[in-house]
Scaffold this active site. Structure first.
Site, PDB file in Angstrom:
ATOM      1  N   GLU A 141       6.708   5.698  -2.393  1.00  0.00           N
ATOM      2  CA  GLU A 141       6.471   6.803  -3.340  1.00  0.00           C
ATOM      3  C   GLU A 141       6.383   8.160  -2.655  1.00  0.00           C
ATOM      4  OE1 GLU A 141       3.131   5.500  -5.687  1.00  0.00           O
ATOM      5  OE2 GLU A 141       4.280   3.874  -6.622  1.00  0.00           O
ATOM      6  N   GLU A 147      10.027  -3.231  -9.396  1.00  0.00           N
ATOM      7  CA  GLU A 147       8.695  -3.480  -9.969  1.00  0.00           C
ATOM      8  C   GLU A 147       8.748  -3.398 -11.498  1.00  0.00           C
ATOM      9  OE1 GLU A 147       5.718  -0.908  -8.269  1.00  0.00           O
ATOM     10  OE2 GLU A 147       6.593  -1.011  -6.257  1.00  0.00           O
TER      11      GLU A 147
END
Length: 582
Positions: free
Chosen positions: A357, A459
């Site tokens: 991220e 995810e």
């Protein structure tokens, strides 16, 4: 009809697609001096003056009439920040004649330069994130596509939308994402509608052409004589496409859960057990016991595993003791983390999410400088050169309203790291959806596909703010879109089971009874496998079928004699031929 087409009527789908325009997956990530022609010849879009989008008229908004509910609209346009005043100046030169203009040249040039420098001051680096939005009588889609536009060249915006209610009059407009005043020029715009049937038919066509392959099995005796009428049995024993889920330590010792998982999935990712805060909660006290046990389960069931993650840029998920370090102490801790983790699990994990991220957070670069991330990738590659290193982030395919993680932001950061020497070869898209925008998702995948790197949905889940039936509907949409896109190399669900539920979405209850989302997964798993095929060899001693990529066992019976062989079916356009001797 031959046994080949009789058992594979989906091969004839292309004729149904031809009833309307075929979806155009074309995309561009490079800024061009001249724009390309509009997709679909402009489709149905007209600008605010009523001119065709292919006419070359520049506009920053479009008036759209009679849009229908549920129709899938794909939108594209070429966007630029051009010096409009310069264009107008040379237009005046042509219209008025150079002699008159020369008298005013000094005044005009000063005027142009004053505006030019004002624009440069606003734009800084000379680029702006341009957002396309849609407003109807009943709703506003704040983002249906974005592009990072640069001055002096044309950038390609691709997106789309689906309306919740019909609209007689809509406005599709462009603006700078941070509301700064910039000159936006657009051309070669296109809006193409697709029915739900056209959309799903194209998905199935892509699945049949990219996830499956034709096979012909030839059976003969040892003298080469063709054997007709033999019983043939074909069984797919493994799948080529990785489809899996996150698992947590809750799977350890839970034999029913282990059995449930292993019957469905061929890939896994550890939810939290490899993260730094889990393996080294106190400085110098590393503990990989749980991760080792989970890896043992993975090996025992011949499941591949992704490594998630080495570092997480969000300080909230960085160990407290690490957050308190600075300078050489932090650098030493970072080096120790990479060396410890990567040396222990060298060649165990197919992927590593190196710096998770990084589009949204930059803890390590703030602390260690702008080359910190480069160092992570370089060291990780040296430690495990066979693992594919991924850049992994959220809100890339889920939406385009997050300015930190638009498709161009992702591409720009990836290119920056690769140009700096980072050996990064994987695009990780988390896929935490609320309401998926399918044409936007496909458009973003199209743009990322131009990079030529493997793309994984890493995810996938649907927000718990929705009821379980709606979660299931949206999950099926996302999974079909991902599996049918030829550049997606794997899909991971984020559905690790805990006593108190899952992160956002569970597939089963605590008794392993399917919830609606679990029914969807089981349905698609069955749909996306060849299953067992039984038939007979024809007059040529052959039997043909169309199978999903993977490994097969082929058995042939002739009276009291039998023979079997294995078949590896990998991607390819040519028919795969296999010979078996009796």
């Amino acid at each position: 009809m031959s046994n080949f087409y009789a058992t594979n009527p989906s091969l004839l789908l292309f004729s149904h697609i031809a009833e309307g325009p075929l979806y155009d997956s074309t995309a561009y990530t490079e800024c061009k001096l001249q724009p390309e022609e509009p997709l679909y010849g402009g489709g149905i879009i007209v600008d605010r003056l009523g001119n065709s989008a292919s006419s070359g008229v520049y506009s920053t908004s479009f008036i759209l009439h009679n849009l229908t509910q549920g129709t899938i609209y794909c939108f594209s346009s070429w966007v630029s920040q051009l010096f409009t005043l310069l264009v107008n100046y040379f237009f005046c030169c042509w219209m008025l004649g150079w002699e008159l203009v020369v008298r005013l040249q000094r005044i005009v040039v000063m005027f142009i330069l004053s505006n030019l420098f004002s624009w440069v001051k606003i734009e800084g680096a000379g680029s702006a994130l341009i957002r396309a939005s849609l407003k109807t009588e009943n709703e506003t889609n704040k983002c249906v596509g974005t592009v990072l536009a640069k001055h002096g060249c044309w950038s390609f915006l691709k997106g789309g939308f689906v309306l919740n209610s019909p609209s007689q009059l809509s406005t599709l407009f462009f603006q700078n994402a941070d509301d700064r005043d910039v000159n936006i020029e657009i051309t070669s715009s296109s809006l193409q509608p697709f029915s739900v049937q056209q959309w799903s038919t194209y998905q199935q066509y892509m699945i049949n052409t990219k996830r499956k392959r034709a096979v012909t099995v030839h059976v003969s005796d040892k003298q080469g004589k063709r054997l007709q009428g033999l019983e043939i049995d074909i069984e797919q024993v493994s799948k080529d496409f990785p489809f899996g889920s996150a698992i947590a330590k809750t799977i350890l010792g839970n034999l029913p859960y282990q059995d449930w998982f292993a019957k469905r999935f061929n890939a896994a990712v550890f939810e939290n057990e490899l993260k730094w805060y889990a393996t080294e909660p106190e400085q110098g006290k590393t503990n990989y016991t749980i991760a080792d046990q989970m890896l043992q389960f993975v090996r025992a069931n011949q499941v591949i595993a992704r490594g998630h993650n080495i570092f997480w840029e969000d300080p909230k998920y960085t160990p407290q003791w690490v957050r308190n370090l600075t300078g050489s102490d932090l650098q030493s801790a970072v080096n120790s983390r990479i060396q410890s983790l990567m040396s222990k699990y060298r060649e165990e994990f197919v992927h590593w999410d190196v710096s998770n991220e990084m589009l949204h957070f930059d803890f390590y670069e703030q602390k260690l400088g702008p080359n910190a991330t480069l160092h992570f990738f370089e060291t990780a590659h040296k430690s495990d050169p066979l693992a594919t290193l991924f850049m992994n982030d959220f809100n890339v395919v889920e939406t385009c309203s997050d300015v930190n993680s638009t498709v161009d932001s992702y591409i720009s950061r990836l290119r920056e790291l690769r140009h700096g020497g980072a050996l990064m070869d994987g695009i990780g898209l988390e896929g935490h959806f609320t309401v998926p925008n399918l044409p936007l998702m496909r458009a973003i995948l199209d743009k990322l596909a131009t990079l030529g790197l493997p793309i994984w949905l890493t995810e996938v889940d649907i927000s718990s703010t929705l009821d379980k039936e709606t979660q299931a509907i949206y999950l099926e949409q996302v999974l079909r879109e991902g599996f049918s896109h030829p550049s997606v190399n794997g899909i991971m669900l984020w559905t690790a089971m805990h006593p108190n539920g899952c992160y956002q979405m569970c597939l089963t209850d605590n008794n392993l009874q399917n919830l609606p989302a679990g029914d969807v997964v089981d349905k698609l798993l069955k749909e996306w496998q060849t299953g067992e095929i039984e038939g007979q060899t024809d007059e040529h001693g052959s039997y043909s079928f169309y199978g999903f990529l993977g490994e097969y066992k082929v058995s042939v019976k002739y009276g009291n004699r039998s023979s079997s062989s294995t078949l590896s079916l990998c991607q390819g356009k040519e028919t795969r031929h296999v010979s078996i001797q009796m």
